[in-house]
Design a protein around this motif. Structure first.
Motif, PDB file in Angstrom:
ATOM      1  N   LYS A  99      25.199  19.877  23.421  1.00  0.00           N
ATOM      2  CA  LYS A  99      24.166  20.905  23.346  1.00  0.00           C
ATOM      3  C   LYS A  99      24.050  21.293  21.877  1.00  0.00           C
ATOM      4  O   LYS A  99      25.009  21.793  21.274  1.00  0.00           O
ATOM      5  N   ILE A 100      22.874  21.002  21.277  1.00  0.00           N
ATOM      6  CA  ILE A 100      22.715  21.105  19.827  1.00  0.00           C
ATOM      7  C   ILE A 100      21.628  22.121  19.482  1.00  0.00           C
ATOM      8  O   ILE A 100      20.518  22.062  20.015  1.00  0.00           O
ATOM      9  N   ALA A 101      21.974  23.023  18.566  1.00  0.00           N
ATOM     10  CA  ALA A 101      20.988  23.975  18.034  1.00  0.00           C
ATOM     11  C   ALA A 101      20.614  23.527  16.628  1.00  0.00           C
ATOM     12  O   ALA A 101      21.490  23.332  15.777  1.00  0.00           O
ATOM     13  N   VAL A 102      19.328  23.348  16.393  1.00  0.00           N
ATOM     14  CA  VAL A 102      18.821  23.039  15.051  1.00  0.00           C
ATOM     15  C   VAL A 102      18.073  24.276  14.578  1.00  0.00           C
ATOM     16  O   VAL A 102      17.149  24.744  15.251  1.00  0.00           O
ATOM     17  N   ILE A 103      18.454  24.799  13.426  1.00  0.00           N
ATOM     18  CA  ILE A 103      17.819  26.018  12.898  1.00  0.00           C
ATOM     19  C   ILE A 103      16.922  25.614  11.733  1.00  0.00           C
ATOM     20  O   ILE A 103      17.388  25.173  10.688  1.00  0.00           O
ATOM     21  N   GLY A 104      15.626  25.734  11.927  1.00  0.00           N
ATOM     22  CA  GLY A 104      14.657  25.379  10.898  1.00  0.00           C
ATOM     23  C   GLY A 104      13.837  24.176  11.299  1.00  0.00           C
ATOM     24  O   GLY A 104      14.382  23.104  11.570  1.00  0.00           O
ATOM     25  N   ALA A 105      12.501  24.347  11.360  1.00  0.00           N
ATOM     26  CA  ALA A 105      11.608  23.281  11.823  1.00  0.00           C
ATOM     27  C   ALA A 105      10.772  22.717  10.687  1.00  0.00           C
ATOM     28  O   ALA A 105       9.600  22.416  10.854  1.00  0.00           O
ATOM     29  N   GLU A 162      13.064  28.362  14.987  1.00  0.00           N
ATOM     30  CA  GLU A 162      12.266  28.527  13.769  1.00  0.00           C
ATOM     31  C   GLU A 162      11.726  29.946  13.731  1.00  0.00           C
ATOM     32  O   GLU A 162      11.035  30.372  14.671  1.00  0.00           O
ATOM     33  N   ARG A 163      12.049  30.665  12.675  1.00  0.00           N
ATOM     34  CA  ARG A 163      11.626  32.064  12.609  1.00  0.00           C
ATOM     35  C   ARG A 163      10.113  32.205  12.443  1.00  0.00           C
ATOM     36  O   ARG A 163       9.528  33.227  12.812  1.00  0.00           O
ATOM     37  N   ALA A 164       9.447  31.188  11.877  1.00  0.00           N
ATOM     38  CA  ALA A 164       7.989  31.221  11.733  1.00  0.00           C
ATOM     39  C   ALA A 164       7.329  30.888  13.076  1.00  0.00           C
ATOM     40  O   ALA A 164       7.974  30.353  13.979  1.00  0.00           O
ATOM     41  N   PRO A 165       6.053  31.180  13.225  1.00  0.00           N
ATOM     42  CA  PRO A 165       5.383  30.895  14.498  1.00  0.00           C
ATOM     43  C   PRO A 165       5.030  29.428  14.713  1.00  0.00           C
ATOM     44  O   PRO A 165       4.530  29.056  15.774  1.00  0.00           O
ATOM     45  N   ARG A 166       5.283  28.582  13.725  1.00  0.00           N
ATOM     46  CA  ARG A 166       5.001  27.149  13.857  1.00  0.00           C
ATOM     47  C   ARG A 166       5.913  26.373  12.924  1.00  0.00           C
ATOM     48  O   ARG A 166       6.550  26.919  12.031  1.00  0.00           O
ATOM     49  N   GLY A 167       5.971  25.046  13.155  1.00  0.00           N
ATOM     50  CA  GLY A 167       6.858  24.212  12.365  1.00  0.00           C
ATOM     51  C   GLY A 167       6.208  23.698  11.095  1.00  0.00           C
ATOM     52  O   GLY A 167       5.033  23.926  10.824  1.00  0.00           O
ATOM     53  N   GLY A 168       6.987  22.987  10.323  1.00  0.00           N
ATOM     54  CA  GLY A 168       6.491  22.364   9.107  1.00  0.00           C
ATOM     55  C   GLY A 168       7.111  22.905   7.847  1.00  0.00           C
ATOM     56  O   GLY A 168       7.218  22.209   6.847  1.00  0.00           O
ATOM     57  N   GLY A 169       7.508  24.189   7.875  1.00  0.00           N
ATOM     58  CA  GLY A 169       8.127  24.779   6.693  1.00  0.00           C
ATOM     59  C   GLY A 169       7.261  24.625   5.459  1.00  0.00           C
ATOM     60  O   GLY A 169       6.037  24.762   5.509  1.00  0.00           O
ATOM     61  N   SER A 170       7.904  24.314   4.345  1.00  0.00           N
ATOM     62  CA  SER A 170       7.193  24.221   3.069  1.00  0.00           C
ATOM     63  C   SER A 170       6.233  23.038   3.015  1.00  0.00           C
ATOM     64  O   SER A 170       5.364  22.983   2.145  1.00  0.00           O
ATOM     65  N   PHE A 171       6.362  22.087   3.962  1.00  0.00           N
ATOM     66  CA  PHE A 171       5.430  20.958   3.968  1.00  0.00           C
ATOM     67  C   PHE A 171       4.003  21.418   4.228  1.00  0.00           C
ATOM     68  O   PHE A 171       3.051  20.731   3.874  1.00  0.00           O
ATOM     69  N   ARG A 172       3.844  22.556   4.873  1.00  0.00           N
ATOM     70  CA  ARG A 172       2.494  23.065   5.117  1.00  0.00           C
ATOM     71  C   ARG A 172       1.837  23.557   3.831  1.00  0.00           C
ATOM     72  O   ARG A 172       0.629  23.728   3.776  1.00  0.00           O
ATOM     73  N   LEU A 173       2.653  23.784   2.820  1.00  0.00           N
ATOM     74  CA  LEU A 173       2.128  24.205   1.521  1.00  0.00           C
ATOM     75  C   LEU A 173       2.070  23.061   0.523  1.00  0.00           C
ATOM     76  O   LEU A 173       1.389  23.175  -0.503  1.00  0.00           O
ATOM     77  N   TYR A 209      10.066  29.097  18.671  1.00  0.00           N
ATOM     78  CA  TYR A 209       9.397  29.623  17.490  1.00  0.00           C
ATOM     79  C   TYR A 209       9.440  31.147  17.506  1.00  0.00           C
ATOM     80  O   TYR A 209       9.446  31.787  18.571  1.00  0.00           O
ATOM     81  N   GLY A 210       9.468  31.710  16.299  1.00  0.00           N
ATOM     82  CA  GLY A 210       9.563  33.154  16.177  1.00  0.00           C
ATOM     83  C   GLY A 210      10.948  33.686  16.512  1.00  0.00           C
ATOM     84  O   GLY A 210      11.104  34.893  16.737  1.00  0.00           O
ATOM     85  N   ARG A 211      11.942  32.837  16.517  1.00  0.00           N
ATOM     86  CA  ARG A 211      13.318  33.239  16.842  1.00  0.00           C
ATOM     87  C   ARG A 211      14.230  32.846  15.682  1.00  0.00           C
ATOM     88  O   ARG A 211      14.229  31.697  15.237  1.00  0.00           O
ATOM     89  N   PRO A 216      22.368  36.514  16.463  1.00  0.00           N
ATOM     90  CA  PRO A 216      23.379  35.447  16.539  1.00  0.00           C
ATOM     91  C   PRO A 216      23.689  34.985  17.958  1.00  0.00           C
ATOM     92  O   PRO A 216      24.151  33.850  18.152  1.00  0.00           O
ATOM     93  N   ALA A 217      23.420  35.823  18.943  1.00  0.00           N
ATOM     94  CA  ALA A 217      23.715  35.432  20.325  1.00  0.00           C
ATOM     95  C   ALA A 217      22.889  34.230  20.773  1.00  0.00           C
ATOM     96  O   ALA A 217      23.244  33.560  21.754  1.00  0.00           O
ATOM     97  N   LEU A 218      21.822  33.948  20.053  1.00  0.00           N
ATOM     98  CA  LEU A 218      21.011  32.778  20.385  1.00  0.00           C
ATOM     99  C   LEU A 218      21.811  31.487  20.314  1.00  0.00           C
ATOM    100  O   LEU A 218      21.463  30.492  20.963  1.00  0.00           O
ATOM    101  N   LEU A 219      22.884  31.507  19.534  1.00  0.00           N
ATOM    102  CA  LEU A 219      23.670  30.284  19.322  1.00  0.00           C
ATOM    103  C   LEU A 219      24.833  30.161  20.285  1.00  0.00           C
ATOM    104  O   LEU A 219      25.586  29.169  20.218  1.00  0.00           O
ATOM    105  N   ASP A 220      24.991  31.092  21.180  1.00  0.00           N
ATOM    106  CA  ASP A 220      26.086  31.026  22.146  1.00  0.00           C
ATOM    107  C   ASP A 220      25.951  29.785  23.026  1.00  0.00           C
ATOM    108  O   ASP A 220      24.858  29.454  23.500  1.00  0.00           O
TER     109      ASP A 220
END
Length: 576
Positions: free
Chosen positions: A384-390, A411-422, A459-461, A467-471
């Motif tokens: 069970k793998i958590a990836v933080i950052g899309a 991903e804390r933003a509402p959508r993926g891509g990160g800096s690639f969107r810029l 998204y948005g998380r 931190p409980a999200l990673l339990d």
């Protein structure tokens, strides 16, 4: 009507589908030009991915035509055993095999080919092969022209003996045959210079002689139909040469464009993202209507919908995908199954790095050129793998490990891509002018691939605030990127979104290497340490991408592949 996946023919050769991999220099041959295990692995990856016709890279018909170090050899029978084994391996995977007969002419140097370069005329040539040097080749005499034509014929015969189904006569991109065609490089006054008919004679004679002397092998004529500089060959002339090549016996016309002297730069030969999708497609459509042999289109055709439309409509017969099958060697297999492909950015990292002396590699697919290293890949299983950052690193990692694991991407933003969107709003990416659509298409396809493989998106998380999200996760992969210092985190994106990055004065400043280095490295801090502390006892933590070390996209994506498939985000750095 054909479609991408119906068989086609090029002369006597049957091609299992309409996708051609064009010639791309790999530097995977050894110093003498012999096939290596690395070069075989590279070609087999594309054959296994379903490519119909694999074109092995440019190989000179005579030693003086070698244009790069570690170029594949074909000019002597001593290369036959390795080539024969390579062809047999390609055939065993179900693909047809072609080799490109390409002669550097005046576009090489004595330190590369070991002889004084030859050309139609003694016109100075700027030659970049790791370093730039201007050379003046020796003008070919009539006897020397005949010697070179015969060398092409012998090379074609050698290719047939090795088992190749097709040879490609390289009349494009400023190499020898193209030099004869281009007025700026051919100032002869004999039967090989002056009029277009005379300038075309050399390449057409080669084609006729191969057809007559080497029956049973298909012949493709690859042609630059537009040189893109005032003293070069315009499309009106290129169109005529294409028709003449078909009449001379070519079994297919491969329609390309661009020359080393193209304006604004030689990059037009391998169209970068700013040229958009299918920039040479209209040239191919027009030639298709004028010739009775198959036409191959090339140039930014990696969008499956565009490739399908071009063939299904009858506009062209084959689609050549070069950089697209570097980005995803399984392009054909995936498109046939209706699955998303890893999209090429047309950033030209592959060719620019190769010209600088590196093995052929790909920014979005670090396996390219390292197929043997990744052959022993050991991705995690049953976790069970958590990836933080899309961003690109996080999405790449999630895609690579999704099968066999339960993956959630936060991903804390509402959508993926990160800096690639810029990235498409900056003036340059790598060394090419940007086009935002290229980045958005890449991100969309990568996200779709993750979803179809069962990755859950949150998204948005942000686990940093909850931190409980990673339990309950076995493994936490931190791909949260880097953050700007000095309060620039909000300012830089806002300015880019306003279009400031492409204002004339600002674009020039932001394109400077020192300024770009500052923005990529010194102005940003990696964020991995903050998230690493969120792990609980028993949870394995890996930090990848800019979260590990602020920098450019290539090392960031490399770290994702290395972590996912080799178990160590630093593995590729250590192997260099």
């Amino acid at each position: 009507m054909a479609d991408l996946f119906t068989p086609g023919r090029i002369g006597p050769a049957t091609i299992p589908n309409r996708i051609v991999m064009p010639s791309m220099t790999t530097r995977a041959a050894d110093a003498e030009g012999f096939v290596t295990e690395d070069s075989t692995a590279y070609y087999l990856a594309r054959a296994r991915g379903g490519v119909g016709l694999i074109t092995v890279e440019m190989a000179a018909p005579e030693k003086v035509g070698r244009h790069r170090f570690n170029e594949l050899g074909l000019y002597d029978d001593r290369f036959l055993p390795g080539l024969t084994a390579l062809v047999a391996a390609i055939h065993a995977e179900g693909s047809a095999a072609c080799i490109q007969l390409g002669h550097g002419g005046g576009h090489t140097r004595a330190d590369i080919c070991g002889e004084t370069p030859i050309a139609p005329s003694a016109v100075p040539h700027p030659v970049f092969e790791m370093t730039m040097e201007t050379i003046v080749p020796e003008a070919m005499t009539g006897a020397r022209i005949e010697q070179t034509i015969q060398a092409y014929v012998e090379a074609a015969d050698r290719a047939k003996r090795a088992g190749f189904d097709v040879v490609e006569v390289h009349a494009a991109h400023g190499y020898l045959i193209s030099q004869f065609l281009t007025p700026a490089e051919n100032i002869r006054t004999d039967e090989y210079g002056g009029s277009l008919e005379n300038r075309a004679r050399f390449g057409l004679d080669i084609t006729r002689r191969i057809k007559a002397a080497v029956p049973g092998i298909g012949v493709i004529f690859r042609l630059t139909v537009e040189d893109y500089f005032p003293e070069g060959m315009p499309f009106a002339d290129g169109f005529k040469v294409a028709v003449w090549a078909a009449e001379a016996g070519a079994d297919a016309i491969h329609v390309s464009a661009g020359h080393y002297r193209s304006q604004p730069s030689a990059a037009r030969m391998i169209p970068p993202m700013w040229m958009g999708e299918g920039p040479f497609l209209e040239f191919a459509r027009k030639i298709k209507r004028a010739v009775a042999v198959p036409v191959i289109a090339v140039g930014n055709l990696g969008d499956p919908a565009l490739a399908k439309q071009a063939v299904d409509s009858g506009d062209v017969d084959f689609i050549a995908l070069g950089r697209s099958v570097l980005a995803d060697p399984d392009w054909v297999r995936k498109v046939r199954a209706g699955k998303p492909v890893r999209r090429c950015l047309a950033c030209n990292t592959c060719v620019d790095g190769m010209r600088g002396g590196s093995r052929l590699q790909c920014l979005v697919n670090p396996i390219t050129g390292r197929e043997r290293l990744f052959a022993g890949a050991t991705p995690p299983r049953g976790e069970k793998i958590a990836v933080i950052g899309a961003g690109p690193a996080g999405l790449s990692y999630a895609s690579l490990v999704a099968e066999g694991n339960a993956v959630t991407l936060f991903e804390r933003a509402p959508r993926g891509g990160g800096s690639f969107r810029l990235a498409g709003l900056a003036p340059k990416f790598q060394e090419v002018e940007t086009r935002q659509g290229s980045f958005l298409a890449y991100i969309a396809a990568l996200e779709q691939d993750c979803r179809e493989k069962g990755v859950s998106f949150a998204y948005g998380r942000d686990p940093a605030t909850d931190p409980a999200l990673l339990d309950g996760f076995d493994r936490i992969v931190v791909a949260t990127g880097a953050r700007y210092r000095f309060g620039l985190g909000a300012i830089v994106p806002a300015l880019l979104k306003l279009g400031v990055g492409k204002w004339p004065g600002v674009a020039g400043l932001m394109s400077r290497p020192d300024v770009r280095d500052w923005f990529y490295h010194r102005a940003r801090n990696a964020t991995g340490a903050r998230y690493r502390r969120l792990a609980k006892a028993g949870q394995r933590v890996e930090v990848i991408g800019d979260a590990r070390q602020a920098g450019k996209s290539k090392p960031a994506i490399e770290s994702a592949f290395a972590a996912a498939l080799l178990g160590d985000a630093a593995r590729l750095e250590q192997s260099k």
